[in-house]
Design a protein around this motif. Structure first.
Motif, PDB file in Angstrom:
ATOM      1  N   LEU A 111     -37.508 -44.552  31.151  1.00 51.34           N
ATOM      2  CA  LEU A 111     -38.112 -44.227  32.440  1.00 51.34           C
ATOM      3  C   LEU A 111     -38.613 -42.789  32.469  1.00 51.34           C
ATOM      4  O   LEU A 111     -37.898 -41.874  32.057  1.00 51.34           O
ATOM      5  N   GLY A 112     -39.814 -42.589  32.973  1.00 51.17           N
ATOM      6  CA  GLY A 112     -40.328 -41.256  33.212  1.00 51.17           C
ATOM      7  C   GLY A 112     -39.890 -40.797  34.595  1.00 51.17           C
ATOM      8  O   GLY A 112     -39.975 -41.561  35.558  1.00 51.17           O
ATOM      9  N   VAL A 113     -39.398 -39.572  34.680  1.00 49.65           N
ATOM     10  CA  VAL A 113     -38.931 -39.013  35.947  1.00 49.65           C
ATOM     11  C   VAL A 113     -39.591 -37.650  36.153  1.00 49.65           C
ATOM     12  O   VAL A 113     -40.026 -37.011  35.203  1.00 49.65           O
ATOM     13  N   SER A 114     -39.629 -37.202  37.396  1.00 48.91           N
ATOM     14  CA  SER A 114     -40.265 -35.915  37.669  1.00 48.91           C
ATOM     15  C   SER A 114     -39.413 -34.738  37.195  1.00 48.91           C
ATOM     16  O   SER A 114     -39.942 -33.708  36.808  1.00 48.91           O
ATOM     17  N   ARG A 115     -38.089 -34.885  37.226  1.00 48.31           N
ATOM     18  CA  ARG A 115     -37.196 -33.862  36.681  1.00 48.31           C
ATOM     19  C   ARG A 115     -35.801 -34.441  36.534  1.00 48.31           C
ATOM     20  O   ARG A 115     -35.480 -35.483  37.105  1.00 48.31           O
ATOM     21  N   LEU A 116     -34.973 -33.731  35.787  1.00 46.71           N
ATOM     22  CA  LEU A 116     -33.577 -34.096  35.617  1.00 46.71           C
ATOM     23  C   LEU A 116     -32.716 -33.086  36.393  1.00 46.71           C
ATOM     24  O   LEU A 116     -33.254 -32.218  37.074  1.00 46.71           O
ATOM     25  N   ALA A 117     -31.411 -33.206  36.289  1.00 47.95           N
ATOM     26  CA  ALA A 117     -30.510 -32.389  37.111  1.00 47.95           C
ATOM     27  C   ALA A 117     -30.744 -30.885  36.956  1.00 47.95           C
ATOM     28  O   ALA A 117     -30.693 -30.151  37.937  1.00 47.95           O
ATOM     29  N   LEU A 118     -30.991 -30.436  35.735  1.00 48.12           N
ATOM     30  CA  LEU A 118     -31.240 -29.016  35.479  1.00 48.12           C
ATOM     31  C   LEU A 118     -32.671 -28.866  34.970  1.00 48.12           C
ATOM     32  O   LEU A 118     -33.072 -29.570  34.039  1.00 48.12           O
ATOM     33  N   PRO A 119     -33.441 -27.965  35.536  1.00 50.43           N
ATOM     34  CA  PRO A 119     -34.862 -27.853  35.196  1.00 50.43           C
ATOM     35  C   PRO A 119     -35.218 -27.780  33.712  1.00 50.43           C
ATOM     36  O   PRO A 119     -36.193 -28.397  33.312  1.00 50.43           O
ATOM     37  N   PRO A 120     -34.452 -27.109  32.818  1.00 44.19           N
ATOM     38  CA  PRO A 120     -34.884 -27.087  31.411  1.00 44.19           C
ATOM     39  C   PRO A 120     -34.738 -28.426  30.693  1.00 44.19           C
ATOM     40  O   PRO A 120     -35.299 -28.623  29.628  1.00 44.19           O
ATOM     41  N   LEU A 121     -33.973 -29.351  31.275  1.00 45.84           N
ATOM     42  CA  LEU A 121     -33.705 -30.623  30.600  1.00 45.84           C
ATOM     43  C   LEU A 121     -34.901 -31.566  30.716  1.00 45.84           C
ATOM     44  O   LEU A 121     -35.499 -31.713  31.774  1.00 45.84           O
ATOM     45  N   MET A 122     -35.201 -32.224  29.592  1.00 44.73           N
ATOM     46  CA  MET A 122     -36.318 -33.164  29.525  1.00 44.73           C
ATOM     47  C   MET A 122     -35.884 -34.575  29.136  1.00 44.73           C
ATOM     48  O   MET A 122     -36.690 -35.500  29.187  1.00 44.73           O
ATOM     49  N   PHE A 123     -34.620 -34.753  28.711  1.00 42.86           N
ATOM     50  CA  PHE A 123     -34.178 -36.029  28.153  1.00 42.86           C
ATOM     51  C   PHE A 123     -32.733 -36.280  28.558  1.00 42.86           C
ATOM     52  O   PHE A 123     -31.894 -35.382  28.493  1.00 42.86           O
ATOM     53  N   GLU A 124     -32.454 -37.514  28.980  1.00 43.30           N
ATOM     54  CA  GLU A 124     -31.091 -37.914  29.330  1.00 43.30           C
ATOM     55  C   GLU A 124     -30.893 -39.353  28.877  1.00 43.30           C
ATOM     56  O   GLU A 124     -31.758 -40.201  29.066  1.00 43.30           O
ATOM     57  N   ILE A 125     -29.740 -39.609  28.265  1.00 42.71           N
ATOM     58  CA  ILE A 125     -29.444 -40.955  27.776  1.00 42.71           C
ATOM     59  C   ILE A 125     -28.139 -41.436  28.416  1.00 42.71           C
ATOM     60  O   ILE A 125     -27.137 -40.735  28.411  1.00 42.71           O
ATOM     61  N   GLU A 126     -28.205 -42.625  28.977  1.00 46.34           N
ATOM     62  CA  GLU A 126     -27.059 -43.259  29.636  1.00 46.34           C
ATOM     63  C   GLU A 126     -26.750 -44.519  28.840  1.00 46.34           C
ATOM     64  O   GLU A 126     -27.669 -45.215  28.397  1.00 46.34           O
ATOM     65  N   ALA A 127     -25.483 -44.814  28.647  1.00 50.36           N
ATOM     66  CA  ALA A 127     -25.130 -45.966  27.814  1.00 50.36           C
ATOM     67  C   ALA A 127     -23.939 -46.729  28.373  1.00 50.36           C
ATOM     68  O   ALA A 127     -23.084 -46.168  29.064  1.00 50.36           O
ATOM     69  N   ILE A 128     -23.924 -48.000  28.035  1.00 48.14           N
ATOM     70  CA  ILE A 128     -22.760 -48.868  28.247  1.00 48.14           C
ATOM     71  C   ILE A 128     -22.321 -49.327  26.872  1.00 48.14           C
ATOM     72  O   ILE A 128     -23.152 -49.769  26.071  1.00 48.14           O
ATOM     73  N   ALA A 129     -21.029 -49.206  26.601  1.00 45.36           N
ATOM     74  CA  ALA A 129     -20.480 -49.611  25.310  1.00 45.36           C
ATOM     75  C   ALA A 129     -19.334 -50.591  25.543  1.00 45.36           C
ATOM     76  O   ALA A 129     -18.741 -50.623  26.625  1.00 45.36           O
ATOM     77  N   ALA A 130     -19.048 -51.370  24.525  1.00 43.14           N
ATOM     78  CA  ALA A 130     -17.961 -52.346  24.620  1.00 43.14           C
ATOM     79  C   ALA A 130     -17.381 -52.595  23.229  1.00 43.14           C
ATOM     80  O   ALA A 130     -18.032 -52.358  22.223  1.00 43.14           O
ATOM     81  N   ASP A 131     -16.145 -53.065  23.230  1.00 40.34           N
ATOM     82  CA  ASP A 131     -15.551 -53.493  21.961  1.00 40.34           C
ATOM     83  C   ASP A 131     -14.761 -54.753  22.153  1.00 40.34           C
ATOM     84  O   ASP A 131     -14.729 -55.333  23.202  1.00 40.34           O
TER      85      ASP A 131
END
Length: 131
Positions: A111-131
């Protein structure tokens, strides 16, 4: 845990992800907060360097997974947020290498977003994991 890829179209495999996965026999599930290019104190790193931000974000995700005794191989879903989709896609090989060496291709949303939580940040990855 058994994972069965579901790919009615092969194009997403060239980009390193499955359209869907059937996950059976799952035990624990880990919901990860979005990981960004910050150091251990939460300070942003790699300003204006998308590749560096992707690498550090993945490093941070791997640290969170390791704390739960998991790896990227356990990731069953990924959501990526970026302030520059084109620049992120130019550097997506970083994700392909990290997940590919584990023979993993979890379903992914970008997803393209206008900004993230902190202005210098350009990339964020969220994950779901399982075992």
């Amino acid at each position: 845990m058994n994972r069965t890829p579901v790919n009615p179209w092969p194009w997403s495999l060239r980009l390193g992800y499955n359209q869907a996965e059937i996950v059976e026999g799952m035990g624990r599930q880990l919901i990860c907060a979005g990981q960004t290019a910050v150091d251990g104190e939460g300070n942003p790193r790699h300003a204006a360097d998308m590749r560096g931000q992707i690498e550090l974000s993945l490093n941070n995700l791997e640290v969170v997974l390791a704390e739960a005794r998991m790896t990227l191989a356990n990731v069953i879903q990924v959501k990526v947020y970026t302030t520059d989709v084109d620049e992120a896609l130019k550097n997506f090989d970083v994700l392909g290498v990290r997940f590919g060496r584990l023979d993993a291709a979890p379903p992914m949303t970008l997803l393209g977003v206008s900004r993230l939580a902190l202005p210098p940040l350009m990339f964020e990855i969220e994950a779901i994991a399982a075992d």
